[in-house]
Design a protein around this motif. Structure first.
Motif, PDB file in Angstrom:
ATOM      1  N   ALA A  93     -25.736  50.320  29.480  1.00  0.00           N
ATOM      2  CA  ALA A  93     -25.037  51.549  29.092  1.00  0.00           C
ATOM      3  C   ALA A  93     -23.944  51.260  28.060  1.00  0.00           C
ATOM      4  O   ALA A  93     -23.755  52.036  27.107  1.00  0.00           O
ATOM      5  CB  ALA A  93     -24.441  52.218  30.327  1.00  0.00           C
ATOM      6  N   ASP A  94     -23.228  50.157  28.227  1.00  0.00           N
ATOM      7  CA  ASP A  94     -22.178  49.802  27.266  1.00  0.00           C
ATOM      8  C   ASP A  94     -22.765  49.422  25.911  1.00  0.00           C
ATOM      9  O   ASP A  94     -22.181  49.717  24.863  1.00  0.00           O
ATOM     10  CB  ASP A  94     -21.323  48.660  27.817  1.00  0.00           C
ATOM     11  CG  ASP A  94     -20.311  49.135  28.853  1.00  0.00           C
ATOM     12  OD1 ASP A  94     -20.239  50.363  29.073  1.00  0.00           O
ATOM     13  OD2 ASP A  94     -19.615  48.294  29.440  1.00  0.00           O
ATOM     14  N   LEU A 139     -19.502  42.976  21.050  1.00  0.00           N
ATOM     15  CA  LEU A 139     -19.150  41.629  21.488  1.00  0.00           C
ATOM     16  C   LEU A 139     -19.259  41.522  23.001  1.00  0.00           C
ATOM     17  O   LEU A 139     -18.862  42.436  23.730  1.00  0.00           O
ATOM     18  CB  LEU A 139     -17.724  41.267  21.055  1.00  0.00           C
ATOM     19  CG  LEU A 139     -17.475  41.123  19.558  1.00  0.00           C
ATOM     20  CD1 LEU A 139     -15.994  40.852  19.307  1.00  0.00           C
ATOM     21  CD2 LEU A 139     -18.321  40.010  18.961  1.00  0.00           C
ATOM     22  N   LEU A 140     -19.783  40.405  23.441  1.00  0.00           N
ATOM     23  CA  LEU A 140     -19.821  40.107  24.867  1.00  0.00           C
ATOM     24  C   LEU A 140     -18.596  39.262  25.188  1.00  0.00           C
ATOM     25  O   LEU A 140     -18.457  38.138  24.702  1.00  0.00           O
ATOM     26  CB  LEU A 140     -21.101  39.348  25.219  1.00  0.00           C
ATOM     27  CG  LEU A 140     -21.372  39.141  26.704  1.00  0.00           C
ATOM     28  CD1 LEU A 140     -21.539  40.475  27.418  1.00  0.00           C
ATOM     29  CD2 LEU A 140     -22.609  38.281  26.905  1.00  0.00           C
ATOM     30  N   HIS A 141     -17.698  39.818  25.988  1.00  0.00           N
ATOM     31  CA  HIS A 141     -16.438  39.151  26.315  1.00  0.00           C
ATOM     32  C   HIS A 141     -16.514  38.516  27.699  1.00  0.00           C
ATOM     33  O   HIS A 141     -17.256  38.967  28.566  1.00  0.00           O
ATOM     34  CB  HIS A 141     -15.279  40.156  26.295  1.00  0.00           C
ATOM     35  CG  HIS A 141     -15.036  40.778  24.961  1.00  0.00           C
ATOM     36  ND1 HIS A 141     -14.338  40.144  23.962  1.00  0.00           N
ATOM     37  CD2 HIS A 141     -15.427  41.973  24.463  1.00  0.00           C
ATOM     38  CE1 HIS A 141     -14.283  40.926  22.891  1.00  0.00           C
ATOM     39  NE2 HIS A 141     -14.945  42.043  23.163  1.00  0.00           N
ATOM     40  N   ASN A 146      -9.579  37.882  28.450  1.00  0.00           N
ATOM     41  CA  ASN A 146      -8.858  39.132  28.683  1.00  0.00           C
ATOM     42  C   ASN A 146      -7.602  38.927  29.525  1.00  0.00           C
ATOM     43  O   ASN A 146      -7.119  39.860  30.164  1.00  0.00           O
ATOM     44  CB  ASN A 146      -9.777  40.153  29.348  1.00  0.00           C
ATOM     45  CG  ASN A 146     -10.572  40.951  28.340  1.00  0.00           C
ATOM     46  OD1 ASN A 146     -10.278  42.100  28.050  1.00  0.00           O
ATOM     47  ND2 ASN A 146     -11.580  40.323  27.757  1.00  0.00           N
ATOM     48  N   ASP A 147      -7.113  37.705  29.543  1.00  0.00           N
ATOM     49  CA  ASP A 147      -5.873  37.375  30.258  1.00  0.00           C
ATOM     50  C   ASP A 147      -5.952  37.738  31.745  1.00  0.00           C
ATOM     51  O   ASP A 147      -4.955  38.163  32.350  1.00  0.00           O
ATOM     52  CB  ASP A 147      -4.674  38.082  29.614  1.00  0.00           C
ATOM     53  CG  ASP A 147      -4.439  37.636  28.185  1.00  0.00           C
ATOM     54  OD1 ASP A 147      -4.648  36.446  27.898  1.00  0.00           O
ATOM     55  OD2 ASP A 147      -4.062  38.474  27.354  1.00  0.00           O
ATOM     56  N   ASP A 184      -6.210  47.702  32.534  1.00  0.00           N
ATOM     57  CA  ASP A 184      -5.549  46.992  31.436  1.00  0.00           C
ATOM     58  C   ASP A 184      -6.466  45.977  30.771  1.00  0.00           C
ATOM     59  O   ASP A 184      -6.002  44.995  30.190  1.00  0.00           O
ATOM     60  CB  ASP A 184      -4.286  46.290  31.944  1.00  0.00           C
ATOM     61  CG  ASP A 184      -4.567  45.297  33.072  1.00  0.00           C
ATOM     62  OD1 ASP A 184      -5.708  45.308  33.597  1.00  0.00           O
ATOM     63  OD2 ASP A 184      -3.660  44.524  33.425  1.00  0.00           O
ATOM     64  N   THR A 185      -7.787  46.195  30.851  1.00  0.00           N
ATOM     65  CA  THR A 185      -8.725  45.286  30.200  1.00  0.00           C
ATOM     66  C   THR A 185      -9.437  46.030  29.080  1.00  0.00           C
ATOM     67  O   THR A 185      -9.225  47.218  28.857  1.00  0.00           O
ATOM     68  CB  THR A 185      -9.782  44.756  31.188  1.00  0.00           C
ATOM     69  OG1 THR A 185     -10.700  45.812  31.518  1.00  0.00           O
ATOM     70  CG2 THR A 185      -9.130  44.244  32.462  1.00  0.00           C
ATOM     71  N   LYS A 186     -10.317  45.323  28.386  1.00  0.00           N
ATOM     72  CA  LYS A 186     -11.158  45.985  27.394  1.00  0.00           C
ATOM     73  C   LYS A 186     -12.001  47.056  28.085  1.00  0.00           C
ATOM     74  O   LYS A 186     -12.337  46.919  29.257  1.00  0.00           O
ATOM     75  CB  LYS A 186     -12.055  44.959  26.685  1.00  0.00           C
ATOM     76  CG  LYS A 186     -11.289  43.968  25.825  1.00  0.00           C
ATOM     77  CD  LYS A 186     -12.233  43.073  25.066  1.00  0.00           C
ATOM     78  CE  LYS A 186     -11.450  42.031  24.254  1.00  0.00           C
ATOM     79  NZ  LYS A 186     -10.567  42.657  23.255  1.00  0.00           N
ATOM     80  N   PRO A 187     -12.353  48.139  27.363  1.00  0.00           N
ATOM     81  CA  PRO A 187     -13.148  49.213  27.981  1.00  0.00           C
ATOM     82  C   PRO A 187     -14.589  48.788  28.195  1.00  0.00           C
ATOM     83  O   PRO A 187     -15.519  49.248  27.531  1.00  0.00           O
ATOM     84  CB  PRO A 187     -13.032  50.350  26.965  1.00  0.00           C
ATOM     85  CG  PRO A 187     -12.835  49.665  25.650  1.00  0.00           C
ATOM     86  CD  PRO A 187     -12.006  48.442  25.960  1.00  0.00           C
ATOM     87  N   ALA A 188     -14.780  47.868  29.113  1.00  0.00           N
ATOM     88  CA  ALA A 188     -16.103  47.304  29.365  1.00  0.00           C
ATOM     89  C   ALA A 188     -16.423  47.409  30.846  1.00  0.00           C
ATOM     90  O   ALA A 188     -15.520  47.454  31.688  1.00  0.00           O
ATOM     91  CB  ALA A 188     -16.149  45.840  28.933  1.00  0.00           C
TER      92      ALA A 188
END
Length: 227
Positions: A93-94, A139-141, A146-147, A184-188
């Motif tokens: 979906a992402d 991008l695959l993170h 993401n700290d 507080d992370t990437k919208p993933a």
């Protein structure tokens, strides 16, 4: 069908192959990150993926062939990313929401396609560990970029090994659920994934990259030997 994994590889059948890639483990240091000499990840962050463009492949043979014209580090290895079937939907979906071109990942993981199970991955690989990943705008993170590592270590009591990987599926599931509950992370959509590694060095027509300088010839002028 591609030959199955040997029986001693502990990968459940409900895992699906995302794709193959070639990468060079990297030394990782920094505030809030695990310290490792051989970080290994399927993400596009923190380590070198080969080739830099189009680094996902549908078969092991395609990945190895793409590296033949490159000058490849002797530490480069072939890997496969496996994703639990119940977590594939969020990943796909992402990808679709980002509108990016991921033909390999979608071909393997899209529920409308013929997903390739873990037992159909090429033989002779071995599972090296689990990580938590999320796809955002092409991008695959990894959760490490993401700290989240220090908070995860303190909140969940999880730790990583000498490759920066989680020890088992349960630890990866806990980290993924915890990361998805944060704001507080990437919208993933964070999901667990297992990595399979092949020990054989990557072949290259150009030979491996060397880090040691060549020994100067004694017949060279002294001023050339010190340049």
């Amino acid at each position: 069908m591609i030959e199955g994994l040997p029986s001693e590889v502990d990968v459940p059948d409900e895992m699906l192959l995302a794709g193959y890639f070639v990468a060079v483990p990297e030394r990782l240091t920094g505030v809030g990150l695990p310290r490792t000499e051989r970080l290994t990840t399927a993400s596009d962050c923190l380590i070198d993926r080969l080739p830099q463009d189009g680094c996902w492949f549908g078969t092991a043979q395609e990945a190895l062939a793409a590296c033949l014209p490159l000058q490849v580090s002797g530490d480069a290895r072939l890997y496969a990313l496996l994703v639990p079937a119940e977590h594939v939907g969020g990943f796909v979906a992402d990808i679709r929401a980002a509108g990016t071109d991921e033909p390999v990942l979608l071909a393997h993981l899209d529920v409308r396609g013929a997903g390739e199970s873990a037992r159909e991955v090429a033989e002779d690989g071995h599972k090296i560990g689990w990580e938590v990943l999320g796809y955002d705008h092409g991008l695959l993170h990894t959760w490490l970029c993401n700290d989240l590592y220090e908070d995860g270590r303190l909140d969940l009591g999880v730790g990583t090994d000498e490759r920066g990987l989680l020890p088992d599926r349960q630890a990866a599931l806990r980290v993924a659920a915890w990361a998805n509950a944060r704001g507080d992370t990437k919208p993933a959509t964070w999901f667990p994934g297992a990595l399979i590694e092949w020990d054989t060095p990557i072949e290259s027509r150009l030979g491996p990259v060397t880090t040691e300088p060549p020994t100067p010839s004694a017949s060279q002028p002294w001023w050339r030997r010190i340049l």
